[in-house]
Structures are given as structure tokens and as C-alpha cells.
Design a protein around this motif. Structure first.
Motif, mmCIF file in Angstrom:
data_model
loop_
_atom_site.group_PDB
_atom_site.id
_atom_site.type_symbol
_atom_site.label_atom_id
_atom_site.label_comp_id
_atom_site.label_asym_id
_atom_site.label_seq_id
_atom_site.Cartn_x
_atom_site.Cartn_y
_atom_site.Cartn_z
ATOM 1 N N UNK A 1 0.855 -1.208 0.000
ATOM 2 C CA UNK A 1 0.000 0.000 0.000
ATOM 3 C C UNK A 1 0.881 1.246 0.000
ATOM 4 N N UNK A 2 0.646 2.178 -0.941
ATOM 5 C CA UNK A 2 1.466 3.394 -0.958
ATOM 6 C C UNK A 2 1.192 4.271 0.272
ATOM 7 N N UNK A 3 2.228 5.005 0.654
ATOM 8 C CA UNK A 3 2.115 5.885 1.829
ATOM 9 C C UNK A 3 1.929 7.329 1.368
ATOM 10 N N UNK A 4 0.829 7.922 1.809
ATOM 11 C CA UNK A 4 0.596 9.349 1.568
ATOM 12 C C UNK A 4 0.910 10.073 2.876
ATOM 13 N N UNK A 5 1.910 10.946 2.816
ATOM 14 C CA UNK A 5 2.317 11.684 4.021
ATOM 15 C C UNK A 5 1.817 13.116 3.920
ATOM 16 N N UNK A 6 0.994 13.487 4.868
ATOM 17 C CA UNK A 6 0.624 14.891 5.019
ATOM 18 C C UNK A 6 1.942 15.647 5.173
ATOM 19 N N UNK A 7 2.063 16.861 4.606
ATOM 20 C CA UNK A 7 3.344 17.576 4.731
ATOM 21 C C UNK A 7 3.731 17.827 6.182
ATOM 22 N N UNK A 8 2.760 17.736 7.077
ATOM 23 C CA UNK A 8 3.051 17.890 8.509
ATOM 24 C C UNK A 8 3.761 16.639 9.023
ATOM 25 N N UNK A 9 4.948 16.386 8.493
ATOM 26 C CA UNK A 9 5.791 15.251 8.877
ATOM 27 C C UNK A 9 7.247 15.716 8.763
ATOM 28 N N UNK A 10 8.146 14.997 9.428
ATOM 29 C CA UNK A 10 9.567 15.349 9.322
ATOM 30 C C UNK A 10 10.121 14.881 7.967
ATOM 31 N N UNK A 11 11.270 15.423 7.592
ATOM 32 C CA UNK A 11 11.904 14.994 6.334
ATOM 33 C C UNK A 11 12.216 13.503 6.380
ATOM 34 N N UNK A 12 12.594 12.989 7.563
ATOM 35 C CA UNK A 12 12.923 11.562 7.702
ATOM 36 C C UNK A 12 11.700 10.694 7.392
ATOM 37 N N UNK A 13 10.533 11.151 7.827
ATOM 38 C CA UNK A 13 9.295 10.406 7.563
ATOM 39 C C UNK A 13 8.898 10.560 6.088
ATOM 40 N N UNK A 14 9.075 11.733 5.545
ATOM 41 C CA UNK A 14 8.770 11.921 4.111
ATOM 42 C C UNK A 14 9.639 10.994 3.265
ATOM 43 N N UNK A 15 10.885 10.806 3.717
ATOM 44 C CA UNK A 15 11.813 9.955 2.961
ATOM 45 C C UNK A 15 11.321 8.512 2.874
ATOM 46 N N UNK A 16 10.472 8.121 3.821
ATOM 47 C CA UNK A 16 9.917 6.750 3.836
ATOM 48 C C UNK A 16 8.559 6.697 3.139
ATOM 49 N N UNK A 17 8.126 7.816 2.549
ATOM 50 C CA UNK A 17 6.763 7.903 2.001
ATOM 51 C C UNK A 17 6.795 7.974 0.473
ATOM 52 N N UNK A 18 5.655 7.673 -0.138
ATOM 53 C CA UNK A 18 5.603 7.687 -1.604
ATOM 54 C C UNK A 18 5.259 9.053 -2.155
ATOM 55 N N UNK A 19 4.361 9.746 -1.465
ATOM 56 C CA UNK A 19 3.899 11.045 -1.973
ATOM 57 C C UNK A 19 3.398 11.867 -0.794
ATOM 58 N N UNK A 20 3.558 13.172 -0.899
ATOM 59 C CA UNK A 20 3.045 14.056 0.152
ATOM 60 C C UNK A 20 1.710 14.648 -0.276
ATOM 61 N N UNK A 21 1.039 15.280 0.665
ATOM 62 C CA UNK A 21 -0.153 16.060 0.342
ATOM 63 C C UNK A 21 -0.268 17.170 1.371
ATOM 64 N N UNK A 22 -1.108 18.142 1.062
ATOM 65 C CA UNK A 22 -1.425 19.182 2.042
ATOM 66 C C UNK A 22 -2.939 19.150 2.236
ATOM 67 N N UNK A 23 -3.437 20.018 3.102
ATOM 68 C CA UNK A 23 -4.885 20.018 3.334
ATOM 69 C C UNK A 23 -5.640 20.439 2.072
ATOM 70 N N UNK A 24 -4.975 21.190 1.189
ATOM 71 C CA UNK A 24 -5.708 21.673 0.010
ATOM 72 C C UNK A 24 -5.721 20.669 -1.139
ATOM 73 N N UNK A 25 -4.849 19.670 -1.112
ATOM 74 C CA UNK A 25 -4.848 18.726 -2.247
ATOM 75 C C UNK A 25 -4.923 17.261 -1.815
ATOM 76 N N UNK A 26 -5.227 16.990 -0.548
ATOM 77 C CA UNK A 26 -5.185 15.608 -0.038
ATOM 78 C C UNK A 26 -6.117 14.684 -0.831
ATOM 79 N N UNK A 27 -7.327 15.155 -1.109
ATOM 80 C CA UNK A 27 -8.293 14.321 -1.827
ATOM 81 C C UNK A 27 -7.766 14.020 -3.234
#
Ligand code: 13P
Ligand code: SF4
Length: 301
Positions: free
Chosen positions: A107-133
Motif C-alpha cells: 500500500x502506498x504511503x501518503x504523508x501529510x506535509x506535517x511530517x519530518x523529512x525523515x518520515x517523508x523519505x519513507x513515504x511515496x507522496x506528500x499532500x497538504x490540506x488543500x490537495x489531499x483528496x
């Protein structure tokens, strides 16, 4: 030093250093007044990626300044108060995310931008509140892991056809928006409309006329014909809207201060430019992987 003197000195240093000041919508008024650009997480990321300044002074919280650094690695990114963190971003560590992924292989990981760079590095794609959907809907998978905000995850699950498996994080400020309080405010102001950020709880979102990012709410407030607006988010945004739109009446939901967003002051912005402090530094290997997740988000935004 008076506010005018501070502003003059900041302007001189900005020119000397070829610097730009970016500020989040929740920053206090004296900081927003110094900013070249104010916005939500997505808008600030886009600005950070586009600017040709050599120095970015980022007035917000740590993950936002890190995101700016990821997108502009050759620039110097400064935070006037390095202690301004986001408690939600600290609710998941890279190790916890690795375990979460192992429990849900594929399952791909969607990381809200409210995460550390280390966590983003383990994620597939980021999102913000305006584009999460939009981001979640864009993925070629039926099931996605969404970190760290369970309330935004719930909102996304209800607006996409994906199965969303949520991490249990939350924003301490937005979960304090209580449905009973909002109901009471609506009874007191029957002509008011209610707008809210998607980090609030489901019961609260279900009462709203609009659910949107901070900039989405600001845009709506400017455009609507409504004269009275109850705003369910951090109160810095509401205070600014009241100044920008004196002909409308804005109601702040009680207990909606994010203490970290209040740490940056005009004096600290000046000190930041004077002393070139406090510089954001990200391990290059982490940065490269984290950048991919942020850039993938910008491609679908
Ligand atoms: P926005 O991206 O909507 O500005 O939200 C950022 C944030 O931290 C909300 O609490
Ligand atoms: Fe983090 Fe909430 Fe503050 Fe936004 S308002 S920075 S999510 S703690």
C-alpha cells in the motif's frame, strides 16, 4: 526598536542578502506584515520552489521550513525560532512508519506535509490540506496508508473511492474545536456561516458550510456574500481576515491557538536576517528521498 524601525532594517537586510520572507497564515500580525508571501502549506511550498532569492526566511513551523529546503536545496533556509515545531508531525517516527508499512505491504504511503523529512523519505507522496483528496485519488492503488492525521485521513476516505488506512495522529489545536461549542455559536449567530479546516473532527466537519485549507478559507471569506463567519481554525488566520475585511464579522472558536505558530516575532525575523540564523540542514540522502515525495505531490497539484 519601533515596528517601523524593525521593518526598515528588515527591508535593508533583505536587499543585502537577496532574501525573501515566507509566512504561514497562522503567524502573528507583525510577522505577516513583514512577509513577501503569506499562504498555506501548498502555496508556501510552491513559492519556495519558484523564488530566485538566495535566502528564504521561513516563518511557520519546522516541517514547513524543511519542505522549503527540500525544494530549494541550493538556498539558505532560515527559521527565526528553531523551536517552533508541529506536535502532529512528531506523532510518527520513521521507525513507526516502517513498521506500519510492513503491516500493510504494497500500500502506498501518503504523508501529510506535517511530517519530518525523515518520515517523508519513507513515504511515496506528500499532500497538504488543500490537495489531499486529489493526491489520494490520483494513486493507482485501492488501499493507501495515510499519515499522520487521522481526521484528514477520514475526510479523504469520505471523498475518494480508496480504502484509507490511517495513522492515529492529530492536531492538538484543531481537535479542541468542539461540536457543542460550534452549535452554541451557530445558535448565537443564526445568520453566520461556518467554515473549518479538515484537521478538525468529523462531527465538526459535518456542521460546516465549507471545509478547506487556510488559504481556501481566506479566499472563500473574501468572495462570499455572507456577512458573518464562524471560522474553525487557528485564530491567527481569523484575526487577519477581520483586519482585511472590516465590513464582515468573524467569530473565533475558543481555544484555537497553536503555540508553536506564535513563537516567531518581528524581532526574531530581524535577528534571523542579521545573524543568518537558524539554518535548516537536512542529511542529503534523506533529502533526496523526501524531495521525491514532495515533488510528486506538486506534479498532481
Ligand atoms: P494549511 O496547509 O491548510 O495552511 O494547514 C497547515 C497547518 O498546519 C494546519 O494546522
Ligand atoms: Fe501543527 Fe496543528 Fe499547529 Fe498546524 S495548528 S502547525 S497541525 S499543531
Amino acid at each position: 526598536m519601533t515596528a517601523e524601525e524593525t521593518a526598515r532594517r528588515v527591508a535593508e537586510l533583505k536587499a543585502e542578502r537577496n532574501a525573501v520572507i515566507l509566512a504561514h497564515n497562522y503567524q502573528i500580525a507583525e510577522v505577516q506584515e513583514l512577509a513577501d508571501f503569506r499562504g498555506d502549506s501548498l502555496g508556501l511550498s510552491q513559492q519556495a520552489a519558484a523564488t530566485d532569492a538566495d535566502v528564504i526566511v521561513f516563518c511557520g513551523v519546522h516541517f514547513m521550513a524543511q519542505t522549503a529546503k527540500l525544494l530549494s536545496p541550493e538556498k539558505t533556509v532560515l527559521m527565526p525560532d528553531p523551536g517552533a515545531g508541529c506536535p502532529m508531525a512528531d506523532m510518527i517516527t520513521p521507525e513507526q512508519l516502517r513498521r506500519f508499512k510492513a503491516e500493510h505491504p504494497g500500500a502506498p504511503v501518503v504523508a501529510y506535509v506535517n511530517t519530518t523529512a525523515e518520515v517523508k523519505a519513507e513515504s511515496d507522496i506528500c499532500c497538504t490540506s488543500s490537495n489531499a483528496v486529489q493526491v489520494v485519488q490520483s494513486l493507482d492503488a485501492d488501499t493507501v496508508l495515510f499519515i499522520p492525521d487521522m481526521h484528514l485521513a477520514d475526510w479523504v476516505a469520505r471523498h475518494t473511492d480508496k480504502q484509507v488506512i490511517a495513522w492515529g495522529g492529530y492536531c492538538p489545536t484543531h481537535v479542541r474545536i468542539n461540536p457543542d461549542t460550534v452549535r452554541y455559536m451557530q445558535e448565537q449567530h443564526p445568520d453566520a456561516i461556518f467554515i473549518v479546516h479538515p484537521e478538525a473532527r468529523r462531527e465538526v466537519l459535518d456542521m460546516a458550510d465549507l471545509v478547506a485549507s487556510t488559504s481556501g478559507m481566506a479566499k472563500f471569506a473574501h468572495e462570499t456574500d455572507a456577512r458573518e463567519i464562524i471560522v474553525g481554525t487557528e485564530q491567527g488566520l481569523v484575526e487577519r481576515l477581520q483586519v482585511e475585511l472590516p465590513e464582515k464579522t468573524f467569530y473565533i472558536v475558543p481555544h484555537t491557538v497553536c503555540p508553536n505558530m506564535k513563537k516567531t516575532t518581528a524581532a526574531k525575523v530581524l535577528a534571523s536576517l542579521e545573524n543568518m540564523q537558524y539554518e535548516i540542514d537536512i542529511d542529503p540522502e534523506i533529502a533526496e528521498r523526501a524531495r521525491r515525495a514532495v515533488e510528486r505531490m506538486l506534479e498532481v497539484s
